[in-house]
Design a protein around this motif. Structure first.
Motif, PDB file in Angstrom:
ATOM      1  N   MET A   1      25.657  27.899  55.326  1.00  0.00           N
ATOM      2  CA  MET A   1      26.991  27.288  55.395  1.00  0.00           C
ATOM      3  C   MET A   1      27.744  27.496  54.101  1.00  0.00           C
ATOM      4  N   ARG A   2      28.964  27.912  54.218  1.00  0.00           N
ATOM      5  CA  ARG A   2      29.763  28.059  53.007  1.00  0.00           C
ATOM      6  C   ARG A   2      30.366  26.724  52.635  1.00  0.00           C
ATOM      7  N   PRO A   3      30.454  26.506  51.358  1.00  0.00           N
ATOM      8  CA  PRO A   3      31.104  25.261  50.930  1.00  0.00           C
ATOM      9  C   PRO A   3      32.571  25.301  51.320  1.00  0.00           C
ATOM     10  N   ARG A   4      33.066  24.130  51.648  1.00  0.00           N
ATOM     11  CA  ARG A   4      34.477  24.086  52.007  1.00  0.00           C
ATOM     12  C   ARG A   4      35.347  24.202  50.778  1.00  0.00           C
ATOM     13  N   ARG A   5      36.482  24.793  51.003  1.00  0.00           N
ATOM     14  CA  ARG A   5      37.438  24.838  49.897  1.00  0.00           C
ATOM     15  C   ARG A   5      38.716  24.174  50.359  1.00  0.00           C
ATOM     16  N   ASP A   6      39.148  23.247  49.587  1.00  0.00           N
ATOM     17  CA  ASP A   6      40.402  22.598  49.913  1.00  0.00           C
ATOM     18  C   ASP A   6      41.515  23.446  49.343  1.00  0.00           C
ATOM     19  N   THR A   7      42.367  23.941  50.217  1.00  0.00           N
ATOM     20  CA  THR A   7      43.367  24.880  49.727  1.00  0.00           C
ATOM     21  C   THR A   7      44.760  24.287  49.661  1.00  0.00           C
TER      22      THR A   7
ATOM     23  N   ILE B   1      32.094  19.272  45.046  1.00  0.00           N
ATOM     24  CA  ILE B   1      33.018  20.350  45.420  1.00  0.00           C
ATOM     25  C   ILE B   1      34.269  20.284  44.552  1.00  0.00           C
ATOM     26  N   GLY B   2      34.850  19.109  44.474  1.00  0.00           N
ATOM     27  CA  GLY B   2      36.002  18.935  43.588  1.00  0.00           C
ATOM     28  C   GLY B   2      37.297  19.440  44.206  1.00  0.00           C
ATOM     29  N   LYS B   3      38.386  19.100  43.569  1.00  0.00           N
ATOM     30  CA  LYS B   3      39.691  19.540  44.065  1.00  0.00           C
ATOM     31  C   LYS B   3      39.774  21.053  44.068  1.00  0.00           C
ATOM     32  N   GLN B   4      40.176  21.595  45.191  1.00  0.00           N
ATOM     33  CA  GLN B   4      40.293  23.047  45.345  1.00  0.00           C
ATOM     34  C   GLN B   4      38.975  23.756  45.034  1.00  0.00           C
ATOM     35  N   GLY B   5      37.889  23.046  45.214  1.00  0.00           N
ATOM     36  CA  GLY B   5      36.584  23.662  44.969  1.00  0.00           C
ATOM     37  C   GLY B   5      36.286  23.891  43.498  1.00  0.00           C
TER      38      GLY B   5
ATOM     39  N   ARG C   1      28.807  26.956  39.760  1.00  0.00           N
ATOM     40  CA  ARG C   1      28.391  28.351  39.955  1.00  0.00           C
ATOM     41  C   ARG C   1      28.528  29.158  38.673  1.00  0.00           C
TER      42      ARG C   1
ATOM     43  N   GLU D   1      24.904  27.613  46.992  1.00  0.00           N
ATOM     44  CA  GLU D   1      25.638  27.099  48.146  1.00  0.00           C
ATOM     45  C   GLU D   1      25.469  25.587  48.177  1.00  0.00           C
ATOM     46  N   ILE D   2      26.439  24.940  48.743  1.00  0.00           N
ATOM     47  CA  ILE D   2      26.365  23.484  48.864  1.00  0.00           C
ATOM     48  C   ILE D   2      26.188  23.146  50.342  1.00  0.00           C
TER      49      ILE D   2
ATOM     50  N   ASP E   1      26.255  21.214  53.723  1.00  0.00           N
ATOM     51  CA  ASP E   1      27.065  20.110  54.258  1.00  0.00           C
ATOM     52  C   ASP E   1      26.713  19.854  55.713  1.00  0.00           C
TER      53      ASP E   1
END
Lengths: 229, 98
Positions: A1-7, B67-71, B78, B95-96, B98
């Motif tokens: 699973m890829r980590p989510r990215r908040d865009t 993860i944080g804001k905007q990753g 990383r 990888e994280i 979830d």
């Protein structure tokens, strides 16, 4: 699973305030109530057993620990930096100096500084971000840690100041906007501040996201409307 | 890892070595520094070696923190891991879960 990215974008408009430190500040995704003043009398920064269940608020907000004295802030900043660098396998001599809620940490190492600084300083920036999160784990963004690696930042700062003056001259002479390469918030701040008193020009950020370009333009000229590049 | 058979010599090691463990410990330590539930932090070495793969698991409530804001925080983790791995002429990806 890829980590989510908040865009979702952060920049509300083309201009940005001079308070670059906020952009630098680590921020959590989780909703947190602004400030929690009910101190439990335990040192929230101490480490391990902070989890006592029960009196948690919605959103997992954290207690503000008691304020750290200058000496404690110094010691804590030094301790977490030494621990991180040691875990990374980079033995370094770490010193720190605090003033109010700011603490400057300097790591001196004799080899592999390139790895620890990274391309365009991105590793140094990452470490600083992680250290700030760790330092402030007990509460909001109370303390700000600035990480210096073998004087990297001091060099970068004076390089940017020189660049700022050259760009201001060029913009004033040519009457046209001059644009930097992509800079992080801390780097952009140096240029904003360097040219704040220069009446010939104005400065503003271009783009959204954390890394933006910065434009230096003649003071009288309207900002160029543009799509993000 | 599935797919065309590879020559035996280029096959990945299965057993993690000291460096793999050091990388795992580093991620554990960094993650514990920023979460609310340090006891729930777990890092698995999915693949050891030159091009290692690590996976970080945290309490669901802490996902946003790592993860944080905007990753941004994930990216910082990383980068720090990458620098530590590079010191041993290796690469490591994180990888994280979830």
């Amino acid at each position: 699973m890829r980590p989510r990215r908040d865009t979702t974008g952060v920049a509300p408009g083309g201009d940005e305030s001079i308070r670059a430190a906020d952009d630098m500040a680590p921020a959590h995704d989780l909703p947190m109530s602004p400030v929690m003043h009910e101190s439990r009398g335990e040192d929230a920064r101490g480490g391990e057993a902070r989890d006592e269940g029960g009196s948690r608020d919605e959103g997992g907000s954290r207690d503000e620990g008691p304020a750290l004295s200058a000496a404690d802030l110094d010691a804590e900043a030094r301790r977490i930096t030494e621990a991180l660098l040691a875990a990374m396998g980079f033995p370094a001599k770490v010193s720190s100096r605090s003033e109010g809620t700011n603490v400057d940490v300097t790591a001196e190492l004799s080899e592999d500084e390139d790895l620890l600084i990274g391309r365009k300083g991105e590793v140094r920036q990452a470490l600083q971000h992680l250290l700030n999160l760790t330092l402030n784990r007990g509460g909001g963004m109370r303390y700000h840690l600035q990480l210096e690696i073998n004087e990297f930042w001091r060099h970068r700062e004076s390089e940017l100041q020189t660049q700022a003056r050259a760009m201001a001259d060029e913009a004033a002479t040519s009457g046209r906007e001059v644009v930097t390469e992509y800079l992080n918030a801390q780097e952009r701040r140096v240029i904003h501040v360097a040219l704040r008193e220069d009446g010939r020009v104005k400065t503003y950020a271009i783009g959204d996201g954390l890394i933006k370009k910065l434009a230096v333009a003649p003071a009288g000229q309207p900002e160029v409307a543009r799509a993000d590049d | 890892m599935l797919g065309a058979p590879r020559p035996r010599s280029s096959r990945q090691r299965f057993e993690p070595d000291d460096v793999d463990h050091q990388m795992r410990d580093l991620v554990v330590m960094m993650a514990r520094g920023i979460v609310d539930h340090p006891d729930e932090v777990r890092v698995d070495i999915l693949e050891p070696g030159e091009d290692a793969q690590l996976e970080l698991s945290v309490d669901p409530d802490d996902l946003g923190h790592v993860i944080g804001k905007q990753g941004r925080t994930a990216r910082a983790l990383r980068l720090a891991l990458g620098a530590a791995a590079a010191k041993h002429d290796r690469q490591a990806s994180l990888e994280i879960a979830d």
